[in-house]
Enzyme design. Sequence first.
Site, PDB file in Angstrom:
ATOM      1  N   GLY A 248       0.846  -1.195   0.000  1.00  0.00           N
ATOM      2  CA  GLY A 248       0.000   0.000   0.000  1.00  0.00           C
ATOM      3  C   GLY A 248       0.876   1.236   0.000  1.00  0.00           C
ATOM      4  N   LYS A 249       0.230   2.392   0.009  1.00  0.00           N
ATOM      5  CA  LYS A 249       1.001   3.641  -0.049  1.00  0.00           C
ATOM      6  C   LYS A 249       1.996   3.755   1.101  1.00  0.00           C
ATOM      7  CE  LYS A 249      -1.989   6.375  -2.878  1.00  0.00           C
ATOM      8  NZ  LYS A 249      -3.219   7.081  -2.872  1.00  0.00           N
ATOM      9  N   ARG A 250       1.595   3.292   2.252  1.00  0.00           N
ATOM     10  CA  ARG A 250       2.475   3.399   3.421  1.00  0.00           C
ATOM     11  C   ARG A 250       3.720   2.538   3.335  1.00  0.00           C
ATOM     12  NH1 ARG A 250      -1.311   3.544   8.678  1.00  0.00           N
ATOM     13  NH2 ARG A 250      -2.644   5.184   7.883  1.00  0.00           N
ATOM     14  N   ASP A 251       3.631   1.482   2.534  1.00  0.00           N
ATOM     15  CA  ASP A 251       4.792   0.591   2.428  1.00  0.00           C
ATOM     16  C   ASP A 251       5.668   0.965   1.250  1.00  0.00           C
ATOM     17  OD1 ASP A 251       3.338  -1.285   4.275  1.00  0.00           O
ATOM     18  OD2 ASP A 251       2.052  -1.369   2.500  1.00  0.00           O
ATOM     19  N   GLY A 252       5.399   2.085   0.661  1.00  0.00           N
ATOM     20  CA  GLY A 252       6.293   2.541  -0.403  1.00  0.00           C
ATOM     21  C   GLY A 252       5.694   2.448  -1.795  1.00  0.00           C
TER      22      GLY A 252
END
Length: 339
Positions: A248-252
């Site tokens: 997801g966005k948080r994981d890059g």
Amino acid sequence: MSSSVVTRFAPSPTGFMHVGGVRTALYAWAFARKNGGKFILRIEDTDKGREVEGSIPHIIESLKWLGITWDEGVDIGGPHAPYLQSERLESYKKYARILIEKGFAYPDPYSEEELAAFRKQAEDNKQAFLYRNHRPEVFGVWDGTKPLRFKIPEIKSYKWNDAVRGDLTAGEEALDDFVLIKSDGYPTYNFAHIIDDLEMGVTHIMRADEFIASTPKFLSLYEALEITPPVLVTLPPILAPEGNKKLGKRDGAKDILEYREEGYLPEAMVNFLAFLGWNPGGEKEVMTPEEIIANFSIEKIHKSGAMFNDEKLLWMNKEHIRLQSQSKQLEAITPYFKE
Ligand code: GLU
């Protein structure tokens, strides 16, 4: 494989391109190039509420940076133009009329309130809400102001073959009378992509696994229209570095063009993404785009998720820098020296 392979990348203009989207484009492109076929860039802009301004030029710039080229598409036209779904409404209407004539489509007769009441009733009875349980006995005349729904011809279990996942099945619960054309005049994804793929002669659909659940719907529509579905090629999910969830966005999962700003070479990015869910076998991991194309095959796409790994990308980049000539290296690092 014959030279009639046609693949497409069909993003919705809802924001920047992230690694998942780019990898889909990359596989569809590599497969078309490998087989001397065609690769199409189509833009699926029928959900006006989700559209983000500037997405289309951003998609084009991202693909161009990576060296992914298309033979027909939204910016260059082609024999099946237009390639922007919002400009193809006449095509969808034409097929909607065919379905109406065959008795496979009807205007939704209910108001929002009536539908809400049906939903509540199902919930109270602890049942799944199915529109087909409320299908009207007599179909009204569609004037475009109401959603047009597909009358699922037969409620049955579907079995199909996915070129990566093998034989898949889904039961009746996956089938309901879904909307073909919304009351705003735009088609749904479920309908539009089938018509476009048909008209554009698409032979292989490469896409993410989130579409597997809807495949029985697509198959029932192909059947109603008496068309042979393209080969379905489901790509493995890209997993976060921890490996237990989708990236997801948080994981890059960031904008692909950010990698350009950070100094990654497009060839390294292409190599890294190609190997995220595909491997031709053998020891060699550092490949130029030409080598990837030469080795590409659907048979070697993995079924299970591929883990995103920043360190691997960094390593890939170093390897590709090493492959470059000195003058190219100098050219590439110049922007990073401040005056
Ligand atoms: N427009 C869809 C998306 O962006 C594409 C799905 C497909 O390739 O058919 O998710």
